[in-house]
Structure formats: C-alpha cells, structure tokens
Write an enzyme that holds these catalytic residues in place. Structure first.
Site, short mmCIF file in Angstrom:
data_model
loop_
_atom_site.label_atom_id
_atom_site.label_comp_id
_atom_site.label_asym_id
_atom_site.label_seq_id
_atom_site.Cartn_x
_atom_site.Cartn_y
_atom_site.Cartn_z
N ALA A 1 0.90 -1.31 0.00
CA ALA A 1 0.04 0.13 -0.03
C ALA A 1 0.96 1.24 -0.01
O ALA A 1 1.86 1.35 0.81
CB ALA A 1 -1.05 -0.01 1.18
N VAL B 1 4.54 -1.28 3.07
CA VAL B 1 4.60 0.29 2.61
C VAL B 1 5.20 0.60 1.28
O VAL B 1 6.34 0.18 1.23
CB VAL B 1 5.08 0.97 3.77
CG1 VAL B 1 4.64 2.51 3.43
CG2 VAL B 1 4.34 0.90 5.05
N LYS B 2 4.59 0.98 0.39
CA LYS B 2 5.50 1.50 -0.83
C LYS B 2 5.86 2.80 -0.88
O LYS B 2 5.16 4.07 -0.35
CB LYS B 2 4.40 1.55 -1.87
CG LYS B 2 3.87 0.02 -2.46
CD LYS B 2 2.87 -0.10 -3.65
CE LYS B 2 3.42 0.09 -4.77
NZ LYS B 2 2.27 -0.05 -6.00
N ILE B 3 7.30 3.12 -1.03
CA ILE B 3 7.79 4.49 -0.89
C ILE B 3 8.57 4.79 -2.34
O ILE B 3 9.06 3.90 -2.75
CB ILE B 3 8.81 4.52 0.22
CG1 ILE B 3 8.19 3.89 1.66
CG2 ILE B 3 9.57 5.79 0.44
CD1 ILE B 3 7.29 5.09 2.01
#
Length: 218
Positions: free
Chosen positions: A57, A83-85
C-alpha cells in the site's frame, strides 16, 4: 517466481486466491480510485485479510516527515502490509528509517539500477522496476530487471526484485527468465497466462471424440 495481483478489485483478488497461485497483492490510490472506492484504509485491510502474503500500500505524500508518519500508520493496518515508498531522495531516507523500525518497504517507481542499489542498501524488502513504463519510452524494461537481479545476486543483497507495470503474458515469461523473485500482474494478464488456442482446440476434440464413443456404445 511468485505472482502477485496488481489491483484493488476485491472480486478479482478473491478469484486469484481461489486459483491457488496468488501469493500477494500490490495496490495504490490510483487502483483504488479506478474501482470507485473512497476508503483507502478499509480496502487495504480487506485485501490483507484475503491474501496470505504481502500487500503493498502506497504513501500519498512527498515530504520526508509526512511520508514517515503515513508509512507508520499504514504499517499498523495489518501484519502483512508492506509500505510502498517512491524512489526519491526523500524516499530513500524514509526507507532507511523504516527498515530500522522493522517496517517492510517496497521501493516503487524504480527506473534505474542506481535507484535499485540504493534502495536495497537502505533496507527495502522489495524494489519494483516498472517494466511497461520503461518500454513506453523505448527503453528495455526487462533488461533493467535482469541487471538488478544480477547485481543483487552478485553482492548477496536480500532485497527481492518485484517486476511491476506488467502489460502482457510475455512480460511474465521475460521476468521469470530474468530471475525476478516476483511479477505483479493485472487480473487480465493472469487470465491470459493460462489461455492457449491449442488447449481449447484439444479440449473440444477430446470431448467430441468421447461423445462419439458414447454414441457407438448405445
């Protein structure tokens, strides 16, 4: 190579899981918006409950502190959330901090080997080279996947290579040949991966032959 679904469509995810071949999901606010959904947190939590593996996400802010705050919040949504960064200077700093906090990160929007190396060194669990978008501008997206795989293998980096922006089944074949750990695919591509006209023709012939045998036995 593992297969993830790149979608926010719950019915597609349910069907993919039923097929027994989907081990994760990648999603983002654009995919959520495409489905006409408004509650990003709720949809991500539902996806996490359906899928046994990682669910990526994405943060939707750019500043370092804002990304950190949002990433930490997203990490609380489910045990299997990732977590998508983005692959930016600020993103790299965020990845480094989150990795020290044992928060898994998927470094997204990766378009160069340099970005992938730095993401791995910062502690990203996954890096996502965007194959289709590179192809769109006349670059060889799958060549980048292979370069990342080779370098990570050479230096024994633990970060996994997630081939993203997959447009068609041949992308999946190329990703597997390049050694990608994961390919994340739209539902339509997943369906196309199992389709072949000779399979359909073979089934039709077998059934016709069997029906002829049954008629002869009457």
């Amino acid at each position: 190579m593992r297969i993830f679904l790149d979608t926010a469509n719950i019915s597609q995810i349910r069907q993919g899981v039923k097929l027994g071949v989907i081990s994760g999901v990648t999603t983002n606010p654009s995919l959520v918006s495409k489905e006409g959904l408004k509650d990003y947190k709720a949809i991500v939590k539902e996806i996490c409950s359906l899928v046994p593996g990682p669910v990526s996400a994405e943060v939707v802010v750019n500043e370092t502190e804002a990304m950190l705050k949002q990433a930490r919040e997203i990490a609380t949504w489910a045990a299997n959330v990732v977590v998508k960064i983005p692959s930016t200077t600020q993103g790299l700093e965020v990845i480094s901090v989150l990795a020290k906090e044992n928060i898994k990160v998927n470094m997204t929007l990766c378009f160069t080997l340099n970005q992938a190396i730095l993401g791995a060194l910062a502690g990203a669990a996954y890096v996502s080279p965007f194959v289709g978008r590179l192809d769109d501008i006349s670059h060889d997206g799958m060549a980048l996947v292979k370069d990342i795989v080779d370098v990570f293998k050479n230096y024994k980096l633990k970060t996994e290579v997630l081939a993203a922006s997959i447009r068609h089944p041949q992308h999946c074949v190329a990703a597997a040949k390049a050694g990608a750990h994961i390919a994340t695919v739209p539902y339509q591509v997943l369906m196309q991966m199992m389709q072949h006209p000779l399979t359909d023709a073979g089934i039709a012939r077998f059934l016709a032959d069997w029906q002829r045998v049954q008629r002869q036995q009457r």
